[in-house]
Motif scaffolding. Structure first.
Motif, PDB file in Angstrom:
ATOM      1  N   ASN A  83       4.728   7.586 -19.169  1.00  0.00           N
ATOM      2  CA  ASN A  83       5.704   7.906 -20.210  1.00  0.00           C
ATOM      3  C   ASN A  83       5.418   9.288 -20.774  1.00  0.00           C
ATOM      4  O   ASN A  83       4.331   9.844 -20.577  1.00  0.00           O
ATOM      5  N   SER A  84       6.381   9.826 -21.468  1.00  0.00           N
ATOM      6  CA  SER A  84       6.241  11.142 -22.106  1.00  0.00           C
ATOM      7  C   SER A  84       5.698  12.170 -21.119  1.00  0.00           C
ATOM      8  O   SER A  84       4.754  12.915 -21.423  1.00  0.00           O
ATOM      9  N   LEU A  85       6.281  12.205 -19.956  1.00  0.00           N
ATOM     10  CA  LEU A  85       5.788  13.087 -18.906  1.00  0.00           C
ATOM     11  C   LEU A  85       5.925  14.547 -19.284  1.00  0.00           C
ATOM     12  O   LEU A  85       6.876  14.947 -19.966  1.00  0.00           O
ATOM     13  N   LYS A  86       4.959  15.334 -18.829  1.00  0.00           N
ATOM     14  CA  LYS A  86       4.913  16.762 -19.095  1.00  0.00           C
ATOM     15  C   LYS A  86       4.936  17.519 -17.771  1.00  0.00           C
ATOM     16  O   LYS A  86       4.508  16.984 -16.746  1.00  0.00           O
ATOM     17  N   PRO A  87       5.371  18.774 -17.795  1.00  0.00           N
ATOM     18  CA  PRO A  87       5.359  19.557 -16.548  1.00  0.00           C
ATOM     19  C   PRO A  87       3.975  19.604 -15.898  1.00  0.00           C
ATOM     20  O   PRO A  87       3.875  19.634 -14.668  1.00  0.00           O
ATOM     21  N   GLU A  88       2.931  19.602 -16.691  1.00  0.00           N
ATOM     22  CA  GLU A  88       1.577  19.646 -16.132  1.00  0.00           C
ATOM     23  C   GLU A  88       1.172  18.347 -15.440  1.00  0.00           C
ATOM     24  O   GLU A  88       0.115  18.280 -14.815  1.00  0.00           O
ATOM     25  N   ASP A  89       1.982  17.312 -15.529  1.00  0.00           N
ATOM     26  CA  ASP A  89       1.729  16.080 -14.780  1.00  0.00           C
ATOM     27  C   ASP A  89       2.246  16.179 -13.340  1.00  0.00           C
ATOM     28  O   ASP A  89       2.005  15.274 -12.533  1.00  0.00           O
ATOM     29  N   THR A  90       2.946  17.252 -13.031  1.00  0.00           N
ATOM     30  CA  THR A  90       3.471  17.445 -11.687  1.00  0.00           C
ATOM     31  C   THR A  90       2.335  17.517 -10.678  1.00  0.00           C
ATOM     32  O   THR A  90       1.398  18.302 -10.827  1.00  0.00           O
ATOM     33  N   ALA A  91       2.401  16.648  -9.669  1.00  0.00           N
ATOM     34  CA  ALA A  91       1.350  16.576  -8.660  1.00  0.00           C
ATOM     35  C   ALA A  91       1.733  15.551  -7.603  1.00  0.00           C
ATOM     36  O   ALA A  91       2.700  14.800  -7.767  1.00  0.00           O
ATOM     37  N   LEU A  92       0.929  15.527  -6.558  1.00  0.00           N
ATOM     38  CA  LEU A  92       1.020  14.450  -5.569  1.00  0.00           C
ATOM     39  C   LEU A  92       0.066  13.352  -6.034  1.00  0.00           C
ATOM     40  O   LEU A  92      -1.122  13.617  -6.242  1.00  0.00           O
ATOM     41  N   TYR A  93       0.598  12.165  -6.236  1.00  0.00           N
ATOM     42  CA  TYR A  93      -0.190  11.057  -6.766  1.00  0.00           C
ATOM     43  C   TYR A  93      -0.593  10.129  -5.628  1.00  0.00           C
ATOM     44  O   TYR A  93       0.248   9.698  -4.832  1.00  0.00           O
ATOM     45  N   TYR A  94      -1.881   9.821  -5.581  1.00  0.00           N
ATOM     46  CA  TYR A  94      -2.442   8.968  -4.531  1.00  0.00           C
ATOM     47  C   TYR A  94      -3.012   7.695  -5.150  1.00  0.00           C
ATOM     48  O   TYR A  94      -3.606   7.715  -6.219  1.00  0.00           O
ATOM     49  N   CYS A  95      -2.848   6.618  -4.410  1.00  0.00           N
ATOM     50  CA  CYS A  95      -3.449   5.346  -4.764  1.00  0.00           C
ATOM     51  C   CYS A  95      -4.724   5.157  -3.943  1.00  0.00           C
ATOM     52  O   CYS A  95      -4.788   5.568  -2.778  1.00  0.00           O
ATOM     53  N   LYS A  96      -5.717   4.539  -4.544  1.00  0.00           N
ATOM     54  CA  LYS A  96      -6.967   4.242  -3.851  1.00  0.00           C
ATOM     55  C   LYS A  96      -7.394   2.824  -4.190  1.00  0.00           C
ATOM     56  O   LYS A  96      -7.234   2.369  -5.327  1.00  0.00           O
ATOM     57  N   ALA A  97      -7.927   2.133  -3.189  1.00  0.00           N
ATOM     58  CA  ALA A  97      -8.439   0.786  -3.411  1.00  0.00           C
ATOM     59  C   ALA A  97      -9.756   0.626  -2.667  1.00  0.00           C
ATOM     60  O   ALA A  97      -9.933   1.187  -1.581  1.00  0.00           O
ATOM     61  N   ALA A  98     -10.642  -0.155  -3.247  1.00  0.00           N
ATOM     62  CA  ALA A  98     -11.944  -0.417  -2.627  1.00  0.00           C
ATOM     63  C   ALA A  98     -12.259  -1.895  -2.782  1.00  0.00           C
ATOM     64  O   ALA A  98     -11.977  -2.496  -3.823  1.00  0.00           O
ATOM     65  N   GLY A  99     -12.864  -2.453  -1.756  1.00  0.00           N
ATOM     66  CA  GLY A  99     -13.198  -3.873  -1.807  1.00  0.00           C
ATOM     67  C   GLY A  99     -13.848  -4.320  -0.533  1.00  0.00           C
ATOM     68  O   GLY A  99     -14.602  -3.551   0.082  1.00  0.00           O
ATOM     69  N   ARG A 100     -13.553  -5.543  -0.115  1.00  0.00           N
ATOM     70  CA  ARG A 100     -14.120  -6.092   1.121  1.00  0.00           C
ATOM     71  C   ARG A 100     -13.013  -6.683   1.990  1.00  0.00           C
ATOM     72  O   ARG A 100     -12.082  -7.315   1.485  1.00  0.00           O
ATOM     73  N   GLU A 101     -13.145  -6.470   3.279  1.00  0.00           N
ATOM     74  CA  GLU A 101     -12.194  -7.043   4.219  1.00  0.00           C
ATOM     75  C   GLU A 101     -12.564  -8.495   4.504  1.00  0.00           C
ATOM     76  O   GLU A 101     -13.580  -8.999   4.021  1.00  0.00           O
ATOM     77  N   VAL A 102     -11.735  -9.136   5.287  1.00  0.00           N
ATOM     78  CA  VAL A 102     -11.914 -10.550   5.599  1.00  0.00           C
ATOM     79  C   VAL A 102     -13.293 -10.825   6.187  1.00  0.00           C
ATOM     80  O   VAL A 102     -13.920 -11.834   5.876  1.00  0.00           O
ATOM     81  N   LEU A 103     -13.803  -9.934   7.024  1.00  0.00           N
ATOM     82  CA  LEU A 103     -15.138 -10.105   7.617  1.00  0.00           C
ATOM     83  C   LEU A 103     -16.232  -9.569   6.716  1.00  0.00           C
ATOM     84  O   LEU A 103     -17.365  -9.400   7.158  1.00  0.00           O
TER      85      LEU A 103
END
Length: 120
Positions: A83-103
């Motif tokens: 919310n209340s976005l500013k021009p300085e928020d302009t960027a490429l946004y990436y998601c990251k996740a960490a955890g454990r796989e089934v094995l």
């Protein structure tokens, strides 16, 4: 393997709002931390917000009070309400996740990025 798919970026005027989503899929046993990073042209990638499986959150100082991170553990999805976005928020946004796989092997995965552009 664990894949992350982001959505929700776009062009918005200053003061506007956007909601980013990131869904994880694949051989997931558990996901610990999920987070959002961003990278603007000519700048280093920075952590915007992250959230643990228990719901503990942390934020970049410049977005505190404006952005909210949340997650749906049943859907392996993390959200970023901006919310209340500013021009300085302009960027490429990436998601990251960490955890454990089934094995039980640990994983750390990144999404492909979604562009957020805020016009003044």
């Amino acid at each position: 393997q664990v894949q992350l798919v982001e959505s929700g970026g776009g062009l918005v005027q200053a003061g506007g709002s956007l909601r980013l989503s990131c869904a994880a899929s694949g051989s997931i046993f558990s996901i610990n931390a999920m987070g959002w990073y961003r990278q603007a042209p000519g700048k280093q990638r920075e952590l915007v917000a992250d959230i643990t499986s228990g719901g503990n959150t942390s934020y970049l100082d410049s977005v505190k009070g404006r952005f909210t991170i949340s997650r749906d553990n049943a859907k392996n999805t993390v959200y970023l309400q901006m919310n209340s976005l500013k021009p300085e928020d302009t960027a490429l946004y990436y998601c990251k996740a960490a955890g454990r796989e089934v094995l039980r092997f640990p994983f750390e995965s990144w999404g492909q990025g979604t562009q957020v552009t805020v016009s003044s």
